[in-house]
Design a protein around this motif. Structure first.
Motif, PDB file in Angstrom:
ATOM      1  N   ARG A 110       8.548  -5.992  12.126  1.00  0.00           N
ATOM      2  CA  ARG A 110       8.039  -4.723  11.618  1.00  0.00           C
ATOM      3  C   ARG A 110       6.771  -4.948  10.805  1.00  0.00           C
ATOM      4  O   ARG A 110       6.642  -5.922  10.062  1.00  0.00           O
ATOM      5  CB  ARG A 110       9.102  -4.042  10.741  1.00  0.00           C
ATOM      6  CG  ARG A 110       8.793  -2.576  10.420  1.00  0.00           C
ATOM      7  CD  ARG A 110       9.987  -1.895   9.764  1.00  0.00           C
ATOM      8  NE  ARG A 110       9.731  -0.485   9.517  1.00  0.00           N
ATOM      9  CZ  ARG A 110       9.928   0.478  10.405  1.00  0.00           C
ATOM     10  NH1 ARG A 110      10.385   0.171  11.607  1.00  0.00           N
ATOM     11  NH2 ARG A 110       9.673   1.745  10.108  1.00  0.00           N
ATOM     12  N   GLY A 111       5.811  -4.036  10.964  1.00  0.00           N
ATOM     13  CA  GLY A 111       4.551  -4.151  10.261  1.00  0.00           C
ATOM     14  C   GLY A 111       4.725  -4.040   8.753  1.00  0.00           C
ATOM     15  O   GLY A 111       5.631  -3.372   8.257  1.00  0.00           O
ATOM     16  N   LEU A 112       3.840  -4.702   8.006  1.00  0.00           N
ATOM     17  CA  LEU A 112       3.883  -4.674   6.551  1.00  0.00           C
ATOM     18  C   LEU A 112       3.091  -3.469   6.032  1.00  0.00           C
ATOM     19  O   LEU A 112       2.265  -2.900   6.743  1.00  0.00           O
ATOM     20  CB  LEU A 112       3.300  -5.966   5.973  1.00  0.00           C
ATOM     21  CG  LEU A 112       3.922  -7.268   6.482  1.00  0.00           C
ATOM     22  CD1 LEU A 112       3.214  -8.465   5.863  1.00  0.00           C
ATOM     23  CD2 LEU A 112       5.415  -7.314   6.178  1.00  0.00           C
ATOM     24  N   ILE A 113       3.350  -3.101   4.788  1.00  0.00           N
ATOM     25  CA  ILE A 113       2.652  -1.977   4.163  1.00  0.00           C
ATOM     26  C   ILE A 113       2.004  -2.473   2.872  1.00  0.00           C
ATOM     27  O   ILE A 113       2.672  -3.095   2.035  1.00  0.00           O
ATOM     28  CB  ILE A 113       3.600  -0.807   3.867  1.00  0.00           C
ATOM     29  CG1 ILE A 113       4.297  -0.337   5.153  1.00  0.00           C
ATOM     30  CG2 ILE A 113       2.844   0.355   3.239  1.00  0.00           C
ATOM     31  CD1 ILE A 113       5.308   0.785   4.933  1.00  0.00           C
ATOM     32  N   GLU A 166       7.733  -5.468   2.558  1.00  0.00           N
ATOM     33  CA  GLU A 166       7.668  -6.757   3.239  1.00  0.00           C
ATOM     34  C   GLU A 166       8.936  -7.002   4.030  1.00  0.00           C
ATOM     35  O   GLU A 166       9.885  -6.209   3.987  1.00  0.00           O
ATOM     36  CB  GLU A 166       7.458  -7.875   2.218  1.00  0.00           C
ATOM     37  CG  GLU A 166       8.569  -7.985   1.175  1.00  0.00           C
ATOM     38  CD  GLU A 166       8.334  -9.119   0.206  1.00  0.00           C
ATOM     39  OE1 GLU A 166       8.223 -10.269   0.681  1.00  0.00           O
ATOM     40  OE2 GLU A 166       8.265  -8.863  -1.013  1.00  0.00           O
ATOM     41  N   ASN A 167       8.960  -8.112   4.758  1.00  0.00           N
ATOM     42  CA  ASN A 167      10.125  -8.509   5.546  1.00  0.00           C
ATOM     43  C   ASN A 167      10.629  -9.852   5.033  1.00  0.00           C
ATOM     44  O   ASN A 167       9.880 -10.834   5.014  1.00  0.00           O
ATOM     45  CB  ASN A 167       9.770  -8.628   7.031  1.00  0.00           C
ATOM     46  CG  ASN A 167       9.246  -7.329   7.607  1.00  0.00           C
ATOM     47  OD1 ASN A 167       9.808  -6.273   7.368  1.00  0.00           O
ATOM     48  ND2 ASN A 167       8.158  -7.398   8.349  1.00  0.00           N
ATOM     49  N   LEU A 179       0.030  -1.517   7.816  1.00  0.00           N
ATOM     50  CA  LEU A 179      -0.600  -0.311   7.284  1.00  0.00           C
ATOM     51  C   LEU A 179      -1.180  -0.596   5.903  1.00  0.00           C
ATOM     52  O   LEU A 179      -0.517  -1.221   5.068  1.00  0.00           O
ATOM     53  CB  LEU A 179       0.402   0.835   7.173  1.00  0.00           C
ATOM     54  CG  LEU A 179       1.030   1.373   8.456  1.00  0.00           C
ATOM     55  CD1 LEU A 179       1.970   2.531   8.131  1.00  0.00           C
ATOM     56  CD2 LEU A 179      -0.025   1.819   9.445  1.00  0.00           C
ATOM     57  N   THR A 180      -2.387  -0.150   5.682  1.00  0.00           N
ATOM     58  CA  THR A 180      -2.984  -0.184   4.354  1.00  0.00           C
ATOM     59  C   THR A 180      -3.081   1.250   3.864  1.00  0.00           C
ATOM     60  O   THR A 180      -3.797   2.058   4.453  1.00  0.00           O
ATOM     61  CB  THR A 180      -4.379  -0.828   4.374  1.00  0.00           C
ATOM     62  OG1 THR A 180      -4.275  -2.172   4.861  1.00  0.00           O
ATOM     63  CG2 THR A 180      -4.978  -0.861   2.969  1.00  0.00           C
ATOM     64  N   LEU A 181      -2.321   1.561   2.825  1.00  0.00           N
ATOM     65  CA  LEU A 181      -2.287   2.920   2.314  1.00  0.00           C
ATOM     66  C   LEU A 181      -3.476   3.192   1.400  1.00  0.00           C
ATOM     67  O   LEU A 181      -4.147   2.277   0.921  1.00  0.00           O
ATOM     68  CB  LEU A 181      -0.988   3.170   1.550  1.00  0.00           C
ATOM     69  CG  LEU A 181       0.328   2.919   2.294  1.00  0.00           C
ATOM     70  CD1 LEU A 181       1.502   3.372   1.446  1.00  0.00           C
ATOM     71  CD2 LEU A 181       0.352   3.620   3.643  1.00  0.00           C
TER      72      LEU A 181
END
Length: 634
Positions: A69-72, A82-83, A248-250
């Motif tokens: 899963r992608g990180l944020i 994170e994972n 994703l970069t918020l």
């Protein structure tokens, strides 16, 4: 008496019987042999491909490879989701001989407490596709893994899988905006792509995790392996790698988000901050929050019930779904409506005796200052939050013009581009009331809407967005939470962005903003204490929203009311005035006056963003001056 003599045997008859029986036996044998030969031909020749494939499946197995899963991240590269590596217990029901016996053995080996046993068994009964593993338990410890390994021969169909588990470092502060992932339930399993989610046990449930599920999830891969008769893998025959989800970069700033939570200081409420020129949501805090990490592996029944029954509603996202009376924060938008529709001019003056009366109506709609402000023009009306001025303006405009104009600012609508679960608030109209109550619209209700009371309901996100539009002099930029997907920036030019608001005289924007500036810096400004010592130009508007209505001659006394019947405190602001970088909306439930309780947090947010964030310092929460309601608007 002589006995009768036995009849002589008839060899010819016996030979006929023997031949008949022999022929029948031959026919039966030939028939059976033909059937057997035909069946063998059917199985070996006609159905060769089918049974060959089935035989191969007993030896070769295709296993899904779930994607990472992608990180944020926040706007500064701070990790928000994170994972972490963990071990999960899975079960394939089709490979289990006795499900009840296997579950009883697992419960004993894992040493599960009684309250978790039923949930454990329930997960085994959740409907899965054939030969798809069901997730029984996450985050196994070393002792549990060791006991399962020793007893592996007794547990066919049960596997311990190494997998990455979602973890939120700032779980409570980011709980509502990020959301969380959780186990896929049977309803969700029917809606997702079966192939892409094969081997995946988690899915986004709320917030960013839910809205961007397709982006964060990635694409599953496959692994072909050879197994023995017991299903143990002997060797890998081939595989296709999974495609990890996009990071994703918020647009959020972690420091500003934590500051917003700290400023609310455990009080029920919300703070939303937006960059007006780009629509970037810089902070979106709702208090109280909750620990999202509990939901990833499955929250226990008692903890979930406690969250549901908590009177402060920690699971409710006030920032995007909380609907509140607007109070006086609606007045700048009413002023723009009056200027645009020609109902008022910037220099036009009215006299305020402390109340307003409709023609041919004895009822008095009172100003918060009972003896009135005397002569009031538009800028002073905003500075002192004069109700009488806006009662008069609302009557001149009428509900139809008010509804059309406030809708252009985003009230009554879902304003953000990518915020999951946002509410629309309530922007009343004649048609709405007729449909809801089967009643006509009354002039007194228009006056109530004119000062942000009555049926009008807004969300903190809507208020911050509308303030950003005001700061931009009517230019619309749709609020958004994601700045970059992977390495690609997200465009701010969205197709469904509302049209810009244009005025016949652009300088009218400055007139309204000047009045808002006087709220903080003027001698009579309702939030002048919060504006003391400003190092930049800031425009704002305080509001105090009534939770219940007072009678004609009643006076508000917070000390005599239950805490949850006291007024809500609101404040909206942007800065710097000449080149806006941040717009802030603050709503604190049952806190009292907006200028004495919500203005200071708004000031602290703008101070941090404009003066202190580059130094990495979070300013302490400013002390709230407990002034009397006599300096607050109704």
């Amino acid at each position: 008496m002589r006995q009768p003599r036995d009849t002589l045997k008839n060899p010819q008859q016996e030979l006929r019987i023997f031949r008949l029986r022999s022929l029948l036996a031959v026919v039966v044998v030939l028939t059976l042999s033909g059937l057997l030969a035909g069946r063998l031909f059917y199985l070996q020749i006609v159905e060769h491909e089918v049974y060959s494939t089935r035989s191969e499946k007993n030896r070769v197995r295709v296993e899904p490879l779930p994607p990472t899963r992608g990180l944020i991240y926040d706007r500064n590269g701070e990790l928000l989701a994170e994972n972490r590596p963990t071990y999960n217990l899975t079960l394939v029901r089709e490979r289990v001989d006795d499900l009840g016996e296997t579950l009883a053995l697992l419960v004993d080996l894992l040493d599960l407490p009684a309250e978790r046993v039923e949930a454990f068994r329930e997960r085994s009964r959740q409907r899965q596709r054939p030969y798809q593993p069901a997730l029984l338990m996450s985050d196994l410890d070393e002792a549990q893994i060791a006991r399962l390994a020793v007893n592996r021969h007794r547990l066919p169909g049960v596997e311990v899988e190494a997998q990455l588990l979602r973890y939120y470092p700032d779980a409570e502060a980011m709980s509502h905006v990020l959301g969380y992932v959780g186990r896929i339930n049977s309803e969700e399993l029917e809606d997702v792509d079966a192939g892409n989610y094969a081997g995946t046990h988690f899915i986004g449930k709320t917030g960013v995790e839910r809205f961007y599920e397709d982006t964060l999830h990635g694409e599953a891969g496959l692994r072909k392996v050879e197994t023995n008769a017991r299903g143990r893998v002997l060797r890998e025959l081939g595989h296709s790698d999974p495609v990890p989800g996009e990071n994703l970069t918020l647009t959020l700033d972690k420091g500003l988000q934590h500051l917003a939570v700290d400023l609310l200081d455990g009080r029920r409420g919300a703070i939303v901050a937006i960059a007006p020129q780009t629509g970037e949501i810089l902070a979106m805090a709702s208090v109280p929050g909750f620990d999202t990490n509990q939901f990833v592996t499955g929250i226990d029944v008692d903890s979930y019930r406690a969250l549901q029954q908590d009177i402060d509603l920690p699971l409710f996202n006030r920032a995007i779904r909380g609907s509140y009376p607007a109070g006086s924060v609606i007045k700048p938008f009413m002023a723009i409506t009056g200027l645009r529709d020609g109902a008022v001019t910037p220099g036009e003056v009215i006299y305020d005796p402390g109340y307003y009366q409709l023609p041919n109506d004895s009822r008095r709609y009172r100003n918060w200052l009972r003896w009135g402000h005397g002569r009031v023009d538009l800028e002073r009306a905003l500075e002192v939050s004069n109700n009488t001025y806006f009662y008069s303006l609302a009557h001149e405009l009428g509900i139809d013009s008010i509804h059309a104009s406030l809708k252009q600012f985003g009230f009554g609508q879902r304003v953000a581009a990518d915020v999951y679960g946002q509410g629309a608030g309530l922007l009343p109209s004649r048609d709405w009331k007729r449909s809801r109550f089967d009643q006509p619209w009354y002039p007194g209700e228009t006056l109530s809407v004119g000062i942000g009371q009555g049926y009008l309901q807004i969300t903190p996100l809507q208020l911050a967005s509308a303030t950003a539009v005001l700061a931009n002099h009517g230019d619309w930029v749709k609020p958004r939470l994601v700045g970059d997907m992977g390495d690609e920036p997200v465009s701010i030019d969205l197709a469904d962005t509302p049209p810009d608001i244009e005025l016949e005289h652009p300088e009218w924007w400055d007139s309204v903003i000047s009045g808002m500036e006087q709220v903080l810096s003027g001698n009579e400004g309702t939030a002048r204490r919060a504006g003391a010592g400003l190092e930049y130009r800031m425009a704002g508007k305080s509001g105090t929203a009534q939770v219940f209505s007072l009678g004609q001659d009643q006076r508000y006394d917070a000390e005599e009311l239950q805490e949850r019947l006291r007024d809500h405190a609101l404040f909206t602001a942007f800065a710097p005035v000449e080149d806006p970088e941040i717009a802030v909306a603050v709503i604190i439930e049952n806190a009292g006056g907006g200028s004495s309780h919500a203005a200071e947090p708004a000031r602290a947010m703008t101070d941090y963003w404009l003066l202190e964030r580059d130094h990495g310092e979070v300013p302490p929460q400013a002390a709230v001056d407990d002034t009397q309601r006599s300096e607050e608007e109704e």
